[in-house]
Design a protein around this motif. Structure first.
Motif, PDB file in Angstrom:
ATOM      1  N   PHE A 201      34.545  52.969  55.967  1.00 16.33           N
ATOM      2  CA  PHE A 201      33.620  53.479  54.662  1.00 16.33           C
ATOM      3  C   PHE A 201      34.132  52.551  53.600  1.00 16.33           C
ATOM      4  CE2 PHE A 201      32.780  56.060  50.846  1.00 16.33           C
ATOM      5  CZ  PHE A 201      31.579  56.401  50.884  1.00 16.33           C
ATOM      6  N   HIS A 203      32.846  52.554  49.430  1.00 16.25           N
ATOM      7  CA  HIS A 203      32.268  53.209  48.419  1.00 16.25           C
ATOM      8  C   HIS A 203      31.551  52.252  47.633  1.00 16.25           C
ATOM      9  CE1 HIS A 203      31.473  56.099  45.470  1.00 16.25           C
ATOM     10  NE2 HIS A 203      32.506  55.985  44.576  1.00 16.25           N
ATOM     11  N   ASN A 238      25.708  53.821  51.884  1.00 21.13           N
ATOM     12  CA  ASN A 238      27.414  53.826  52.041  1.00 21.13           C
ATOM     13  C   ASN A 238      27.563  52.976  53.154  1.00 21.13           C
ATOM     14  OD1 ASN A 238      28.214  55.857  49.771  1.00 21.13           O
ATOM     15  ND2 ASN A 238      26.380  57.009  50.505  1.00 21.13           N
ATOM     16  N   THR A 253      23.386  55.864  56.554  1.00 20.11           N
ATOM     17  CA  THR A 253      24.539  56.867  56.388  1.00 20.11           C
ATOM     18  C   THR A 253      24.458  57.843  55.252  1.00 20.11           C
ATOM     19  OG1 THR A 253      25.881  55.305  57.525  1.00 20.11           O
ATOM     20  CG2 THR A 253      27.051  56.798  56.634  1.00 20.11           C
ATOM     21  N   ILE A 255      26.729  61.162  53.311  1.00 19.68           N
ATOM     22  CA  ILE A 255      27.964  61.700  53.340  1.00 19.68           C
ATOM     23  C   ILE A 255      27.752  63.303  53.134  1.00 19.68           C
ATOM     24  CG2 ILE A 255      29.779  62.178  51.703  1.00 19.68           C
ATOM     25  CD1 ILE A 255      29.887  59.384  51.274  1.00 19.68           C
ATOM     26  N   ARG A 275      32.294  64.440  55.752  1.00 21.99           N
ATOM     27  CA  ARG A 275      32.144  63.547  57.038  1.00 21.99           C
ATOM     28  C   ARG A 275      31.091  62.788  56.814  1.00 21.99           C
ATOM     29  NH1 ARG A 275      33.734  69.262  57.191  1.00 21.99           N
ATOM     30  NH2 ARG A 275      35.492  69.184  58.339  1.00 21.99           N
ATOM     31  N   THR A 276      30.797  61.539  57.331  1.00 20.73           N
ATOM     32  CA  THR A 276      29.509  60.638  57.291  1.00 20.73           C
ATOM     33  C   THR A 276      28.804  61.171  58.620  1.00 20.73           C
ATOM     34  OG1 THR A 276      30.834  58.806  58.697  1.00 20.73           O
ATOM     35  CG2 THR A 276      30.831  58.765  56.286  1.00 20.73           C
ATOM     36  N   SER A 304      32.470  62.419  62.220  1.00 17.84           N
ATOM     37  CA  SER A 304      31.980  61.688  61.644  1.00 17.84           C
ATOM     38  C   SER A 304      31.128  60.636  62.524  1.00 17.84           C
ATOM     39  CB  SER A 304      32.622  60.730  60.688  1.00 17.84           C
ATOM     40  OG  SER A 304      33.366  61.324  59.636  1.00 17.84           O
ATOM     41  N   ALA A 306      28.955  56.656  61.995  1.00 13.19           N
ATOM     42  CA  ALA A 306      28.741  55.616  60.923  1.00 13.19           C
ATOM     43  C   ALA A 306      28.229  54.418  61.925  1.00 13.19           C
ATOM     44  CB  ALA A 306      29.938  55.093  60.198  1.00 13.19           C
TER      45      ALA A 306
END
Length: 613
Positions: A201, A203, A238, A253, A255, A275-276, A304, A306
């Motif tokens: 991940f 940001h 993200n 994606t 969050i 979680r994603t 998650s 991704a």
């Protein structure tokens, strides 16, 4: 105001995600003081300097030795996340001195990495070797890769015909991904100081046009489609964004977080506050704008999902997830669009050829080649890039190949975007001052055709002679030794070992056969041993596939632990059905009217060892 709130919530989410699994249960039960809680709030708001000063104050106030150790470990991990490795080392050291049992294997790996990044390789090697023969370490491939690097048992050599250049557009932030919007390539930058060691991940992501002129790439500009990206909700930007070739479908994606669960010291993912998840949207024919964003498929709330990648004209999707039923950490999956139901189907694990107990991330499919990154397959250390053949049935068994240097290094090399079969971009964090950077790769042969050593990307001579690991561009000279010439071992099937029902443990009989094999193989030269694992028909396909992989790995690990140092190739076949002749023979050994079907299927529970020249 709304945008600022979203940024703060995302910061909180990242912080809690990175804390997952870091501190065992004993630390979780620790009662946090007022100063530490204030530090937590400042850290998730990205007021790092103020937060770290408050953590140090909280540490001075703590009198309980057990709590001191837990707080030292927590602070060390936070310093590691913001790449302040010198301070991280001090707290890792103190935590290990006070309570070594608090450390998970990944904690030790991060500690070793911090030492490596600060040039303290000898100290890192000592810590690594102190743990190398503990069971939980010897079975963890990320740790084994680190041990291989620090022991300097192999030399990493630049592969002929490979050149890699760092792009001039790289900054002190993290340039971590490249994608395509129609025909226009673009890249992603994370402006956060957070450093997710798992590379899952990033940001505060922004996208920029990637404009290349020959081998040079011009400095970043606002992309001509920047207005389009502004229409995508900020909390959906993200990480990777993927589009279908006709630009009608987009997967991105999002969050999801739990405001009620605000504990900063968690043990299992059930308690993660976020979680994603993967969401998709389809262009509306009338407005020519993407419609409502909805989940790609039902996604487990505790897991998650991704790194999406659309292929097959936008009707198939690759991604990574820690969803139930995998092989360990994050695995690679594929899901297909169902034309009849007009919905995405059920995700399928890509199997033990590519997935391990570690993490497999950032899948890309290009010209029949699956390109991905793994810290669970044998490599140079950290994440390495691999490729495998991929057809309509999925990953072709036994086709996984490790990219050589300069693609892979002893740092994290974790994403590749091919431009054609001989040029590509890839991402690496090998430059310590500039974090994650984009590199431009050129090859004289098609990507994915290079063989070399399937595990370490080295020449046979280098593996035999030993040498120095390439760290920060420096190598040591290698003194050649006299090598006795041996006969090649016979090619083909060497041995078959059988296993008990639902077990990957070696039987006493199998251990005796392997010990005899080790004693006899000294007079022969082996180039590659392949271990084919099988399971019987009892149980699901996914379970038996994983079981067959574990059986093959247990045999390989036994030989490796007993000094067998040749190339290994693990191949899982899952469940197999006995031939009519085998079934008839086994049935003949059964008492009439009392058939033991577990015993009848014993031949299916096996590992075959092959020698390949």
């Amino acid at each position: 105001m709304r945008k600022k709130k979203i940024q703060i919530l995302l910061s909180v989410a990242v912080f809690f995600f990175l804390m997952d699994g870091a501190i065992p249960v004993k630390a979780q039960e620790r009662k946090l003081g007022r100063v530490e809680r204030r530090a937590d709030r400042n850290f998730v708001r990205q007021k790092f300097n103020k937060a770290m000063a408050q953590y140090e104050t909280a540490l001075k106030k703590e009198e309980n030795v057990q709590n001191q150790a837990a707080l030292h470990l927590k602070i060390a991990r936070l310093y590691f996340m913001v790449r302040d490795y010198s301070w991280a080392i001090g707290h890792y050291e103190k935590a290990m001195e006070l309570e070594r049992n608090l450390f998970l294997v990944d904690d030790v790996c991060d500690y070793i990495d911090a030492l490596r990044f600060q040039g303290q390789a000898r100290k890192a090697e000592a810590i690594c070797l102190n743990n190398a023969y503990k069971d939980q370490y010897s079975r963890y491939q990320r740790y084994q890769n680190t041990l291989e690097a620090l022991a300097m048992r192999h030399s990493v050599q630049e592969f002929p015909g490979f050149t890699a250049k760092r792009l001039s557009l790289n900054t002190l932030n993290a340039e971590f991904w490249i994608g395509n919007y129609g025909e226009q390539p673009f890249y992603a930058i994370s402006y956060s100081k957070f450093n997710d060691p798992g590379k899952l991940f990033f940001h505060r992501t922004h996208y920029y046009e990637l404009k290349e002129v020959g081998e040079k790439v011009m400095s970043q500009k606002s992309p001509r489609y920047s207005d389009y990206f502004r229409k995508i909700p900020v909390d959906l930007q993200n990480g990777p964004v993927t589009f279908s070739p006709d630009m009608q479908v987009m997967v991105t994606t999002v969050i999801e977080y739990d405001k009620k669960n605000v504990s900063v010291e968690m043990v299992d993912k059930k308690h993660r506050p976020f979680r994603t998840k993967l969401y998709y949207s389809v262009i509306k024919s009338q407005s020519k704008r993407f419609g409502r964003y909805i989940p790609v498929f039902p996604q487990d709330p505790e897991n998650s999902y991704a790194h999406p990648y659309l292929f097959n004209d936008g009707k198939s999707l690759l991604f990574t997830s820690d969803m139930p039923g995998g092989f360990g950490g994050f695995d690679l999956y594929v899901v297909h669009w169902d034309e009849e139901t007009q919905e995405w189907g059920t995700p399928m694990n890509l199997g033990a050829d590519v997935n391990t107990e570690g993490n497999e991330i950032f899948p890309v499919l290009y010209e029949g080649r699956l390109i991905f990154s793994s810290n669970g397959l044998p490599g140079f250390g950290g994440y390495d890039l691999f490729n495998a053949d991929y057809d309509h049935e999925g990953v072709v068994p036994g086709s996984v190949r490790h990219f050589p240097y300069p693609v892979n290094s002893v740092f994290n090399d974790y994403f590749m975007c091919p431009l054609d079969l001989r040029t590509a971009y890839f991402v690496s964090d090998r430059e310590m001052e500039s974090r994650d950077d984009i590199y431009y790769l050129q090859t004289e042969e098609d990507l994915g055709t290079q063989q070399g050593d399937p595990h370490f990307g080295m020449s046979e001579e280098s593996a035999i002679l030993g040498g120095a690991l390439l760290l920060n561009g420096a190598t040591e000279s290698v003194t050649k030794e006299t090598i006795s010439i041996k006969r090649y071992a016979p090619e083909g099937l060497l041995m078959t070992l059988y296993f008990d029902f639902d077990s990957d443990k070696l039987t006493r009989e199998s251990i005796q056969y392997l010990e005899q094999f080790i004693n006899e193989m000294g007079s022969y030269y082996f180039s590659e041993l392949r271990f084919d694992g099988f399971a019987d028909e009892m149980g699901s396909d996914n379970y038996n596939y994983a079981l067959s992989a574990r059986r093959a790995k247990s045999v390989a690990e036994f030989l490796r632990d007993h000094g067998v140092n040749v190339d290994f190739n693990i191949k899982a076949h899952g469940k197999v059905r006995l031939s009519p002749e085998e079934m008839k023979e086994e049935m003949g050994n059964q008492a009439e009217g009392n058939v033991d079907w577990i015993q009848v299927n014993r031949r299916a529970r096996r590992v075959e060892i092959y020698h390949k020249r």
